[in-house]
Design a protein around this motif. Structure first.
Motif, short mmCIF file in Angstrom:
data_model
loop_
_atom_site.label_atom_id
_atom_site.label_comp_id
_atom_site.label_asym_id
_atom_site.label_seq_id
_atom_site.Cartn_x
_atom_site.Cartn_y
_atom_site.Cartn_z
N GLU A 93 -15.21 19.88 81.63
CA GLU A 93 -15.64 20.80 82.16
C GLU A 93 -14.46 20.81 82.86
N PRO A 94 -12.65 20.75 81.84
CA PRO A 94 -11.61 19.73 82.76
C PRO A 94 -11.05 20.85 83.72
N GLY A 95 -11.62 22.67 83.88
CA GLY A 95 -11.14 23.30 84.97
C GLY A 95 -11.97 23.21 86.42
N LEU A 96 -12.37 22.66 85.89
CA LEU A 96 -13.59 21.73 87.49
C LEU A 96 -13.07 20.60 88.24
N ILE A 97 -12.41 20.27 87.35
CA ILE A 97 -11.46 18.66 87.93
C ILE A 97 -10.31 19.07 88.50
N GLU A 98 -9.79 20.65 88.37
CA GLU A 98 -8.94 21.11 89.31
C GLU A 98 -9.33 21.58 90.27
N LEU A 99 -10.39 22.11 89.91
CA LEU A 99 -11.26 22.32 91.38
C LEU A 99 -10.94 21.70 92.76
N PHE A 100 -11.67 20.28 92.39
CA PHE A 100 -11.58 19.05 92.91
C PHE A 100 -10.77 18.57 93.75
N VAL A 101 -9.83 18.66 93.07
CA VAL A 101 -8.28 18.55 93.79
C VAL A 101 -7.87 19.89 94.42
N ILE A 102 -8.29 20.92 94.10
CA ILE A 102 -8.10 21.87 95.11
C ILE A 102 -8.60 21.42 96.54
N VAL A 103 -9.57 21.22 96.04
CA VAL A 103 -10.89 20.94 97.89
C VAL A 103 -10.38 20.37 98.29
N SER A 104 -9.80 18.75 97.76
CA SER A 104 -9.30 17.77 97.97
C SER A 104 -8.26 18.18 99.58
N ALA A 105 -7.90 19.06 99.67
CA ALA A 105 -6.95 19.46 99.91
C ALA A 105 -6.93 20.56 101.17
N GLU A 106 -8.11 21.52 101.26
CA GLU A 106 -9.16 21.75 102.29
C GLU A 106 -9.49 20.60 103.10
N ALA A 107 -10.39 19.36 102.00
CA ALA A 107 -11.07 18.82 103.25
C ALA A 107 -9.79 18.19 104.06
N ALA A 108 -8.32 17.88 103.81
CA ALA A 108 -7.66 16.87 105.02
C ALA A 108 -7.36 17.59 105.91
N ASP A 109 -7.56 18.87 106.44
CA ASP A 109 -7.91 20.00 107.08
C ASP A 109 -9.52 19.77 108.46
N THR A 110 -9.18 18.64 109.13
CA THR A 110 -10.90 18.39 109.57
C THR A 110 -11.48 18.77 110.41
N SER A 111 -11.14 20.45 110.43
CA SER A 111 -11.62 22.10 111.52
C SER A 111 -12.41 22.50 109.91
N SER A 112 -12.25 22.25 108.58
CA SER A 112 -12.11 22.97 107.67
C SER A 112 -13.96 22.59 107.59
N PRO A 113 -14.83 22.85 106.83
CA PRO A 113 -16.24 23.25 106.33
C PRO A 113 -16.86 22.26 104.96
N ALA A 114 -14.79 22.19 104.59
CA ALA A 114 -14.70 21.44 103.35
C ALA A 114 -14.39 19.96 103.63
N HIS A 115 -14.01 19.91 104.87
CA HIS A 115 -14.17 18.21 105.39
C HIS A 115 -15.05 17.30 105.88
N ALA A 116 -15.81 17.90 106.60
CA ALA A 116 -17.14 17.57 106.33
C ALA A 116 -17.97 17.58 105.32
N LEU A 117 -17.95 18.65 104.40
CA LEU A 117 -18.80 18.79 103.32
C LEU A 117 -18.07 17.04 102.56
N PHE A 118 -17.14 16.73 101.99
CA PHE A 118 -15.90 15.93 101.70
C PHE A 118 -16.63 14.61 102.27
N ALA A 119 -16.58 14.67 103.82
CA ALA A 119 -16.72 13.35 104.27
C ALA A 119 -18.21 12.60 103.84
N GLU A 120 -19.21 13.21 103.79
CA GLU A 120 -20.25 13.59 103.49
C GLU A 120 -20.39 13.08 102.30
#
Lengths: 197, 197
Positions: A93-120
């Motif tokens: 599912e190659p398209g989902l690899i792109e998604l993962f990279v995009i959400v990684s960036a969101e996760a760099a913002d400690t105040s974003s919900p993506a951060h908590a999700l990724f840290a966990e």
């Protein structure tokens, strides 16, 4: 919101994101697919970002299952081979690899919900993988001085880093071969007999 | 735009992003710092994203210099040690690691300017590093069967992946030690004498 409706939306979004990519998928397309207006869809997911995060969360749970499904009698090398298998499955599912990279960036913002999700997610993945590797240390298959947490971190770092390179290469990079090369090298330095995969 | 004005803006933005993080820095703060109104700043950089990309591009050029500055008589192990040094230098400006992760995500969108920038950056870095490693193969320090491009890709993947883990750990992860552990393992599998760093 109804669980079935939510599942249908996530299923459609995953399909479109995987096929056409996140940036090239319009919310209206996903809405139409599940019989909603765009306004109706926004009622369930207030933005495309929210939908993205939910799709990635669902995928993380699916991928995490390989850890739980590792047989109790798996050797250390089996665990490393399963890691290569995860990469292979992700490429389906190659398209989902792109998604993962995009959400990684969101996760760099400690105040974003993506951060908590990724840290966990990372804590769980690193600790789970380290635990599986530790069994191989205990059985004598891996050397006694192996730092299993460091090895787990390295495996996950290689996988993440290679996915970024794969996206940048426009899908040209042989991701599975690259992951296997690393895992083979790893085996030669952490196994007691010094042999590869 | 004037080169000096542009440099002053980038310098201020780099400082604030590095100290306070990208998400927590207001455009108005950067504008005030260089004696501009927010509107004046937007005239130079139409959005915070544009400014981010320019800051990261500037940083990439700085980091890329280590490749050009590698002495002609550097051994293969010297090259690997220099890679650990790059990680150490990056940690001196932790806020910029977060920036890198954010821009990686932009780069996943093939239509974004970040994509072209990153694709080029990675090609240059992978080919440059592979070229340095190849000298060690030719001198006999590294084994003749080493795939230098694969090794270069792995080094960069580990660096990128560990930076993400470092951000997720809230800066707790010992990034330099983790990078060194990998480079030491690498040395043991690619050097002719099989010794570590």
């Amino acid at each position: 919101m109804g669980v079935a409706r939510r599942e249908a939306i996530l299923e459609a979004a995953t399909g479109y994101f995987a096929k056409g990519g996140y940036h090239r998928t319009a919310m209206s397309r996903i809405a139409a697919d599940v019989g909603l207006t765009e306004g109706g869809l926004l009622h369930h997911f207030p933005s495309k970002k929210h939908l993205l995060l939910a799709v990635v969360e669902r995928r993380i749970l699916t991928t995490a299952r390989w850890l739980d499904e590792t047989p109790a009698d798996a050797t250390g090398r089996d665990v490393l081979r399963r890691l290569a298998g995860v990469t292979e499955r992700e490429l389906a599912e190659p398209g989902l690899i792109e998604l993962f990279v995009i959400v990684s960036a969101e996760a760099a913002d400690t105040s974003s919900p993506a951060h908590a999700l990724f840290a966990e997610r990372y804590d769980t993945a690193i600790n789970g993988l380290a635990g599986l590797l530790r069994r191989a240390v205990e059985s004598g298959e891996f050397r006694a001085d192996v730092d299993c947490t460091a090895v787990a971190r390295e495996c996950i770092a290689v996988s993440d880093g290679l996915q970024l390179q794969w996206v940048l290469s426009g899908g040209e990079l042989d991701l599975v071969a690259a992951a296997r090369t690393h895992l083979d090298r790893l085996a030669r330095t952490i196994t007691a007999d010094g042999a590869g995969l």
